[in-house]
Design a protein around this motif. Sequence first.
Motif, short mmCIF file in Angstrom:
data_model
loop_
_atom_site.label_atom_id
_atom_site.label_comp_id
_atom_site.label_asym_id
_atom_site.label_seq_id
_atom_site.Cartn_x
_atom_site.Cartn_y
_atom_site.Cartn_z
N ASN A 153 34.34 -61.56 -14.33
CA ASN A 153 34.62 -60.24 -14.89
C ASN A 153 33.50 -59.27 -14.52
OD1 ASN A 153 36.08 -58.32 -16.44
ND2 ASN A 153 36.60 -59.90 -17.94
N THR A 209 44.63 -59.39 -7.11
CA THR A 209 44.46 -59.29 -8.56
C THR A 209 45.50 -58.37 -9.16
OG1 THR A 209 42.07 -59.64 -8.32
CG2 THR A 209 42.84 -58.72 -10.40
N LEU A 254 38.99 -66.59 -15.23
CA LEU A 254 38.10 -66.14 -16.30
C LEU A 254 38.06 -67.15 -17.45
CD1 LEU A 254 38.96 -62.32 -16.45
CD2 LEU A 254 37.38 -63.54 -14.93
N HIS A 258 40.44 -57.59 -17.30
CA HIS A 258 39.59 -58.00 -16.18
C HIS A 258 39.12 -56.77 -15.43
CE1 HIS A 258 39.20 -60.69 -12.30
NE2 HIS A 258 38.06 -60.16 -12.69
N ILE A 296 37.76 -55.37 -12.28
CA ILE A 296 37.85 -55.94 -10.94
C ILE A 296 36.89 -55.24 -9.96
CG2 ILE A 296 40.24 -56.49 -11.44
CD1 ILE A 296 41.01 -54.36 -9.33
N HIS A 323 33.02 -63.48 -20.10
CA HIS A 323 33.95 -63.14 -19.03
C HIS A 323 35.41 -63.37 -19.41
CE1 HIS A 323 30.93 -62.65 -15.73
NE2 HIS A 323 30.20 -63.33 -16.60
N ASP A 324 35.65 -64.21 -20.41
CA ASP A 324 37.02 -64.55 -20.81
C ASP A 324 37.52 -63.51 -21.81
OD1 ASP A 324 39.41 -65.69 -21.40
OD2 ASP A 324 38.58 -67.47 -22.40
N LYS A 329 45.81 -58.92 -19.43
CA LYS A 329 46.34 -60.27 -19.53
C LYS A 329 47.78 -60.27 -20.00
CE LYS A 329 44.73 -64.81 -21.09
NZ LYS A 329 43.64 -65.50 -21.85
N THR A 358 44.40 -63.72 -12.26
CA THR A 358 42.97 -64.04 -12.27
C THR A 358 42.46 -64.47 -13.65
OG1 THR A 358 42.51 -61.68 -12.56
CG2 THR A 358 42.41 -62.57 -10.33
N PHE A 359 43.27 -64.32 -14.68
CA PHE A 359 42.80 -64.69 -16.02
C PHE A 359 42.56 -66.19 -16.15
CE2 PHE A 359 44.69 -60.53 -16.54
CZ PHE A 359 43.68 -59.88 -17.24
N THR A 394 40.88 -51.95 -14.52
CA THR A 394 41.19 -53.24 -15.13
C THR A 394 42.65 -53.64 -14.88
OG1 THR A 394 41.95 -52.30 -17.24
CG2 THR A 394 39.58 -52.78 -17.03
#
Length: 445
Positions: free
Chosen positions: A173, A85, A97, A115, A117, A110-111, A34, A93-94, A31
């Motif tokens: 995600n 990423t 998402l 993340h 990957i 997905h949010d 964020k 990438t957030f 991952t």
Amino acid sequence: MKEILDAIQSTDSTPADYAALSIPESYRAVTVHKDEVEMFAGLETREKDPRKSLHIEDVPVPELGPGEALVAVMASSVNYNSVWTSIFEPMATFGFLERYGKLSELTKRHDLPYHVIGSDLSGVVLRTGPGVNAWKPGDEVVAHCLSVELESSDGHNDTMLDPEQRIWGFETNFGGLAEIALVKSNQLMPKPQHLSWEEAAAPGLVNSTAYRQLVSRNGAGMKQGDNVLIWGASGGLGSYATQFALAGGANPICVVSSPQKADICRAMGAEAIIDRNAEDYKFWKDEHNQDPREWKRLGKRIRELTGGEDVDIVFEHPGRETFGASVYVTRKGGTIVTCASTSGYNHEYDNRYLWMSLKKIVGSHFANYREAWEANRLVAKGKIHPTLSKVYSLDDTGQAAYDVHRNLHQGKVGVLTLAPREGLGVRDEELREKHIDAINRFRNV
């Protein structure tokens, strides 16, 4: 996870056995976080270290929705989008998402503040959601990375044109660098039976991308006899372009950066090779000005290798560093087909050489469903081979991404997720033995 792995490694497991397995509440995954997107602020791209931003942690198994599948991931691989990423370039990438999460109640999953990957996998289907009929628990699969909603007419002629087209594991995600992945069921394709788990996971994104970019009518539409200039011809993407050119009766002119990479291209069957470092090409005088004399020197070198012919197609993915040269060396009426731009997105070229010579620039991005299937079919038939050079453990994914970021790798680098060791998952030993030298080509250089 032990029960799942035991079932996969057993020769007696049935679809009913897989359906009866309990799905764990969590799984190990690679991952980014964020709250760390500014960790490399102020650093040059080259100085950003994926080993610092990639985490290996337990995350909850996502809810399974209609038209989706949960897959036990035996192996995955590192693509350049995993590097992007990990260093939060060209953007974190957030944002992807967050936008996807606004689409529906289901996509809200997905949010998340993390993340998962990864845009490749090989593994075994564990569960399928409502509306899935083509796949069942226990099926051995690979996954392509095209995720689309297909609710707009725009995507039905070419799914890459769908307005809700995304790259799974990059713009969505629950990607493949993990023990379990969530995919749309129409991402699934049959695993090539003569390959191990890690070998089967390696072609995915890059093989499909190269197929569309070079072979498909949506890309360059390569034909027999074409001269094709391939930048980074032994790399993750270029190594498949080189194979497609050779398999399709074209003449690849392979640009590499070392004698070792030149040897790999020769082992694939290429004869025309340019070592850009040994020949000291410098297409930029400084940060702002290119050197057309170097374009002309490259063009002269190409004609020496082709018997006086210019290239019909340039397979472009470095971007800013090489694009001016690519436009210049293409023959009149030829095609520059471009994706990725790993050296920079702001391309500069002299438009006189494009416009007055009727050349075409074609943008190409991943592959539609049919192109991905065709590319995978060629792997399954032993026509195109994995270019796997090294395999890492899940715990060492940060190092794998670092090596790709610093161009320390050849071909593709794989990652074992659930598979306890390399070499497992081969079902067709006879076909494997027929192609074993090609399968191991990148490991043996």
